[in-house]
Every structure is written in C-alpha cells, then in structure tokens.
Design an enzyme around this catalytic site. Sequence first.
Site, PDB file in Angstrom:
ATOM      1  N   HIS A 156      15.167 -68.530  87.671  1.00  0.00           N
ATOM      2  CA  HIS A 156      14.562 -70.081  87.405  1.00  0.00           C
ATOM      3  C   HIS A 156      15.684 -70.761  86.491  1.00  0.00           C
ATOM      4  CE1 HIS A 156      10.787 -71.979  88.537  1.00  0.00           C
ATOM      5  NE2 HIS A 156      11.351 -72.815  87.920  1.00  0.00           N
ATOM      6  N   TYR A 177      15.313 -82.844  80.545  1.00  0.00           N
ATOM      7  CA  TYR A 177      14.460 -82.190  81.458  1.00  0.00           C
ATOM      8  C   TYR A 177      15.202 -81.382  82.825  1.00  0.00           C
ATOM      9  CZ  TYR A 177      11.416 -81.622  85.504  1.00  0.00           C
ATOM     10  OH  TYR A 177      10.644 -81.012  86.650  1.00  0.00           O
ATOM     11  N   LYS A 209      10.440 -66.245  95.966  1.00  0.00           N
ATOM     12  CA  LYS A 209      11.353 -66.717  95.138  1.00  0.00           C
ATOM     13  C   LYS A 209      11.003 -66.398  93.720  1.00  0.00           C
ATOM     14  CE  LYS A 209      13.595 -70.958  93.285  1.00  0.00           C
ATOM     15  NZ  LYS A 209      13.180 -71.095  92.018  1.00  0.00           N
TER      16      LYS A 209
END
Length: 377
Positions: free
Chosen positions: A278, A28, A254
């Site tokens: 990201h 993750y 962002k």
Amino acid sequence: MDLHQRYPAVSDLKARARGRIPHFVWEYLDSATGNEATLRRNRTKLDEVLFRPSILHGEFTPDLSTKLFGHEFPLPFGIAPVGMSGLIWPDAERLLATAAGKAGLPYSISNVASQTPEFVAPVLGKHSWFQMYVPRDPQIRSDMLKRARDAGFNALILTVDVPVASRRERQTRSGLTQPPKLTPRLLAQVALRPAWVLGTLRMGMPRMRLMEGYAENAVSLPSTAHIGYLLRTSPDWDHIKALRDAWQGPLIVKGVLRAEDAARLQDEGVDAIWVSNHAGRQFDAAPATIEALPQVRAATTLPVIFDSGIEGGLDILRAIALGADFVMLGRAWHYALGALGADGPAHLVDILAKDMVANMGQLGAKTLADLPGALIT
C-alpha cells in the site's frame, strides 16, 4: 514546447504538482504512515536491484508489449486505484479513465473514489478494473458488484491489506476530514492554488459518492476513518469464496506479501496476485514490495501484479525481472494530473515508455522476456 524539455522525469511532475495542489491535499497524496520507513524502504530496495549491461546487440527497437488475462497490452503498466482521486485533482477519475482507454492500459477505480462507476462509464476503455473494500452488508456488496459490472468494469480487485484504518500521522496533521471541510486554515491553502480551485468549483467538493449512497446519514470523520469504514468489514477467506462465486471476470487480490498467502489464494481460484504494501500507507514495518516479490513469484503460477515505490521505467523493468507480470502506479498518475492537468497522464505514459526503451537498449533486451536476471545488492 516539448514537455520532455521541462518534465523529463516523474520527479519533475511531482515537483510541479506540489506547487499546484493545496498543501492538505498534497499531504493526503504523498504521505505514508508512522515514520514513513516503509515508504523509504520501497525506494531504497528498488535502488539495490541492479543489472549488468549487455553489449553488441546492434540496432533494435524494444517491444514493450505483454499479455495479461488473455489480452495483449502495449505496455506492461497501468493505473492503480487511489481513494478520493478527485480530491487530488478535479475530475481525476474521468481524466485517468480517458487516458487509459486511449493508451490501451488498465484503469482501476476505487470504491472509495470521489465518483461512482456510472459517472466514468462513458469514457471507460476495454480494460477497466473495479477495486473493492468489502462491505459488511452482503446486499450492498452484491449491488456494488452489479453496478460495477453494468458500468463496464471487467476485473475485480479485492484489497486485503487494510484490515483497520492506519494512523497516517502526516495526513492527520494536515487537517483533512472526510468529507472535506474547508476550515479557515485550509481555505488559506486553497487560495494559493487557483487551477485546483477552478476545477473543484466546476466539479463540486469531492465526496465518496459511491459509499455515501449506501450510508443512511453522512457524518464528518477524520480522513483515516472515512465513511467507507462505517460500511466495510475486514475480509477473511470466506469473503474470497463469496467474491469468487459472485464475480465472473478476473478476480485480483491486492496487498499480498507472503508466499503462503499467494499459494492459498491460487487454490481458492483467484486469477492474479497483487504484491503491494500500500505504498507504505498502512504498516510501517512491512518489507519493501521488491523484497517480497521473488518469494511470491516462486509460490504461484498465477500472474503477479506489482506496485509501491515505482518512479520510472527502470523500476518497472526491475519488478518484471524479479517476477512481476504487470506493474501498477498510483501516485505518479496524480503527480501528472497535478502538474499538467488533462495532458499529464499521456505525458507520463511517454516518460515511462521512453525510460523503458532506453534501459532495455542498455541491457540488450528486445522484449520483456529478454530481460537478464537482476542482481540484488
């Protein structure tokens, strides 16, 4: 033992963290989407940014301070928001907020973190930022903003580069769901990581507590389509206007990679542009953020924040030399927690600062403003 003897670089923290975090959690944290080409591109393109060393400047101690939003920061970097931070390391949100406050750095919490704004409120420092994926329901949005403000968060980050859930194939293969369910396969991995287990038993199984508080019924979902996706929407320009009206402090957007978007965002009244892809987790054909940075910088007079691919102080200097005013890191703080627990974040601050000082000495840069122009090979 001096931590710098065993862990002198972010890569050392990463290596130790991998041996202390369960495999499905590691996947993750460390994975991207697709073939992870954007993740690799972030690193490759940073390595292509070079400087010519400058000589005969005598002895000096570089000044690493900078200003942002009218505040002076001792260092030009901070803690980016990471979803389900407390899954990666138990009590991560509170540990990171505490470390940021002690170091005078900004700490950002995600609205899909494992803890609520109220939970971290007692340990927040002066510079605390709240990151939001816009809820579809305007009443939920208003309540969430009020809770963040009341808890002590003084800047708002709107993330705009997640219009849909990415596939994150490596993460999916790990077997992680939201909220996490410990299947026999995952329990076997957990059994090998006693420090993580003890901390998780103390804190409880991590959940998206803020978002679940607004959901009528908690459901089990793949980790790439968690409870947040049931409540949120894909923002448009009207959401920028609504948030600008609703939030009185700095508003940061962002996930910007296009110069024309930065220019329009400035016209809409936002306070800072955050250049980010990201960290390769959303789209596998995006340019490296360091490639996009100069064009965005040229399109706006607003402060420009930068992330994605940063692995040391030299990378921070590369970003600043190409136009960033401030740099944020996400994964690195969690490598630090995974490696050293509560002692990790302060050691990471020291690693990054020492690396910046060493490289500024090579460049003859007494302040960040003295950094020479970078060469892009």
